[in-house]
Every structure is written in C-alpha cells, then in structure tokens.
Design an enzyme around this catalytic site. Sequence first.
Site, short mmCIF file in Angstrom:
data_model
loop_
_atom_site.label_atom_id
_atom_site.label_comp_id
_atom_site.label_asym_id
_atom_site.label_seq_id
_atom_site.Cartn_x
_atom_site.Cartn_y
_atom_site.Cartn_z
N SER A 51 0.56 -1.15 -0.16
CA SER A 51 -0.07 -0.14 0.01
C SER A 51 0.81 1.09 0.00
CB SER A 51 -1.10 -0.10 1.21
OG SER A 51 -0.12 -0.14 2.45
N HIS A 75 -4.83 -3.93 -2.35
CA HIS A 75 -4.72 -2.92 -3.20
C HIS A 75 -4.31 -3.71 -4.64
CE1 HIS A 75 -4.13 0.63 -0.63
NE2 HIS A 75 -3.81 -0.58 0.32
N LYS A 131 -11.65 -0.54 -1.77
CA LYS A 131 -10.98 0.01 -2.52
C LYS A 131 -11.19 -0.12 -4.14
CE LYS A 131 -7.26 -0.84 0.90
NZ LYS A 131 -7.43 0.48 1.43
N1 PMP Z 1 -4.85 -4.70 4.15
C1 PMP Z 1 -4.02 -3.94 3.51
C2 PMP Z 1 -3.11 -4.20 2.52
C3 PMP Z 1 -4.48 -2.55 3.36
O1 PMP Z 1 -3.83 -1.59 2.75
C4 PMP Z 1 -5.77 -2.24 4.13
C5 PMP Z 1 -6.24 -0.65 4.11
N2 PMP Z 1 -5.47 0.25 3.60
C6 PMP Z 1 -6.55 -3.05 4.81
C7 PMP Z 1 -6.27 -4.17 4.56
C8 PMP Z 1 -7.92 -2.84 5.42
O2 PMP Z 1 -8.91 -2.71 4.70
P1 PMP Z 1 -10.35 -2.00 5.15
O3 PMP Z 1 -10.08 -0.61 4.51
O4 PMP Z 1 -11.16 -2.65 4.34
O5 PMP Z 1 -10.44 -2.11 6.52
#
Ligand code: PMP
Length: 391
Positions: free
Chosen positions: A185, A213, A244
Amino acid sequence: MGLFEKFDAIGLARKALEDLGVDPFNVEMEQILSPTEARIAGREVLLAGTNNYLGLTFDPRCIEAACRATRTEGTGTTGSRMANGTFAGHRALERELAEFFGCPKAIVFSTGFIANLGVISTLTGPGDVVLIDADCHASIYDGCRMSGADILRFRHNSAADLEKRLRRLGDRTKSTLIIVEGIYSMLGDRAPLAEIVALKKQYGAWLMVDEAHSLGVLGQKGRGLAEEAGCLGDVDFIIGTFSKSLGAIGGFCVSSHPQFDLLRYASRSYLFTASPSPATVASVRQALQILAAGTDLRERLWQNAHRLYNGLEELGFSLGSEPTPVVAVHMGSKEETLGAWKQLLHQGIYVNLVLPPAAPEGKSLLRCSVSAAHTEDQITRICSAFRALKE
Ligand code: PMP
C-alpha cells in the site's frame, strides 16, 4: 502516571501541524463531486490519493443497487452474522466471491482490517509461527499480535531472507503462516509471489496473500497478484477488501481448505460485530459483477498508472520501484514533505501525506493513487503540480 501521559508525543506533533493551516491528517472532504474531485477548504480539488482504483464509487448501477437494498431491507442489519445479521445478500455475495476466485468458500467480514484480525488470529495461535513481510499492513501486524503466535519478519520482498528464516524453523514450518501483500500500500510494489510459493511448497508452510490493493487491478480477470503470477491454486488464503476497487466497505477471505468454513465459529471479529449493511452488500455485488465482466476499466487504470509514473519519473522524482496504481514519491525531510503536500493542495491536488512511522524505513512519502476514472488531462494536471514543486 495518568492514562493520557503516553499521548504527550502525539500532542506535540499535533501542535507542530497547527501552524500549517490545513491539517493533513484531518482533511475534510466538504463535498464529493465525483470519484476524482472534491471540495476541500472551500476549493475544488483533484483527488490523487484515494484507493478508488476502478472509480466505481459513483457508478449508477452500484448506487441504484444500494438504494434498492436500503428501500427493501433497511439501513442496517443490527446484528452479527452468527445471530440475526446473515441476510440472503451476505450468502449470495460469499457464493459470488468464491465463484470469482474459483474457490469453494468465502467468508465476508465487516472491513478488511477486521478480516485480517479475524483470520490471522484464529488460524494461528501460541506455538505457531507467522512469517510476515516487514512492510505488511497494520491489520496484519495486529492480527499476528492477537494470535499469540511467534512473529518473525522477513526483509521486504526478499525471498532470500524468507528462505533463511524458513530454514531455521526446521519442523515448525508445518505450522508457519507466511503473509504477504499483492501490491504494497505504501510503495506500490508487488510481492515476488512465484518465488514465495516455491518456498512455501519446499518447506511445507502455509501462505496468505492480502490482495487489498491488487483486487481488480492485477490479473486477467482482476483477481489479483495470485492470478497474475499463475499461482491462485497455491495460495491457501486470499484476503481482500471492498473499500478500494469495489468502492464500498467490508472485507473477505477465500480459501479452498476443506475446514475453512469452521473459522466462522471461532473468529471473534466475525462473531461479535454487526454484518455489512444491505446497501454495502448490494453495491459490492454489483461492483464485483462489473469488475469481473470486462477489462476496460483495468486497462484505463493501467494507462493512467503508467502515465503518472512516467510523467513523475521524467520530472526527476524518486519513485517506488515499479509502475502500479500506487505511485509513491520519495521525498526528503519530514518538513520538506509537509511543505510539498501543502503546496500541492494549494494547487488543487490532494495526495496522501505519509510520514514516519507510517511509511517503511522511516521514509517520508507523497503517495499518489491512480483511478480508472482519472482523465488524461487530470493526470497531466497532477504532473504539472509536481513540476511546480521543483521550480
Ligand atoms: N490490508 C491492506 C494491505 C490495506 O492496505 C488495508 C487498508 N488500507 C486493509 C487491509 C484494510 O482494509 P479496510 O479498509 O477494508 O479495513
């Protein structure tokens, strides 16, 4: 010592930001104008820091599905999946996710964060090992901590370092869960998945890939890095989010393991939280159909990703190691990065400000993320604003 003394450092950091005028960590989107535009501090701003990869947040089909579900099923489920919170839509979404990934089972959670907490902390426990890429997301770290398993980190994207640690584990590899991400991310790079799968097999370990992502972004059908790398069948657990590319909120895990469904009865973050609302489930089901039906949004996303990456590279910025829809611009000091973030906003461009410790290795980043909904002109405007930082 009072309960709040531990917040002193945060308080000081907050005070330092006050002089900036606009607080980068409390930006209010006063009005959302489209997937790529909003009003911030009274001005129209081009959004280059969302995770809206396919631009589906304003898709009329998703909006209509959400409205219809709200009218017919109400605004919320008011209960957990185990009690009164399993509606037909949740089951249908799980079937559709499973079918999309070609796996027998999927479990839907209320967010991606909760999916990671629930799956990791339930699958592994004291005596087991979690072997995670050092750059993994906070939810993965927290799931590991909650599990009570021994936590080992390997150097980011280093299969050699992973192998060294697996070798040292001896017999314990049989109860070792390796965790990596599809696209990271913060720096936007992919995991070397084929090499990791080979090691997992060689050492008899288990493998989880968080495709938060990369869902809708990588692979011929948009199933993520595991599909792109040709190893969907070798990944034991795929985690994903609806927040996302699917433009909503929620999370899921899919797996082919015959006992996978038993997690529902043991995972506290599944058992003890309300299930996603009817509107969320309906819009996600619609978005998944759109994602699965064609490649045009994905193609547009990648054209934009290359356009932005190449544009910023030509301007001499130091970027993440490969062009993906997450384009990380490495900056200098914290102060310089804050100044640049503010200047970009002043020019009508919003990007994510990432300061230590949120970014790996104490780096300060301006994190851009690209959407299929960006026009060519908008990408050019983002590049021009970055050019002005150098003038
Ligand atoms: N895993 C990763 C790699 C993320 O980047 C994120 C959110 N940035 C999440 C899990 C969590 O996702 P959510 O927004 O659905 O809580």
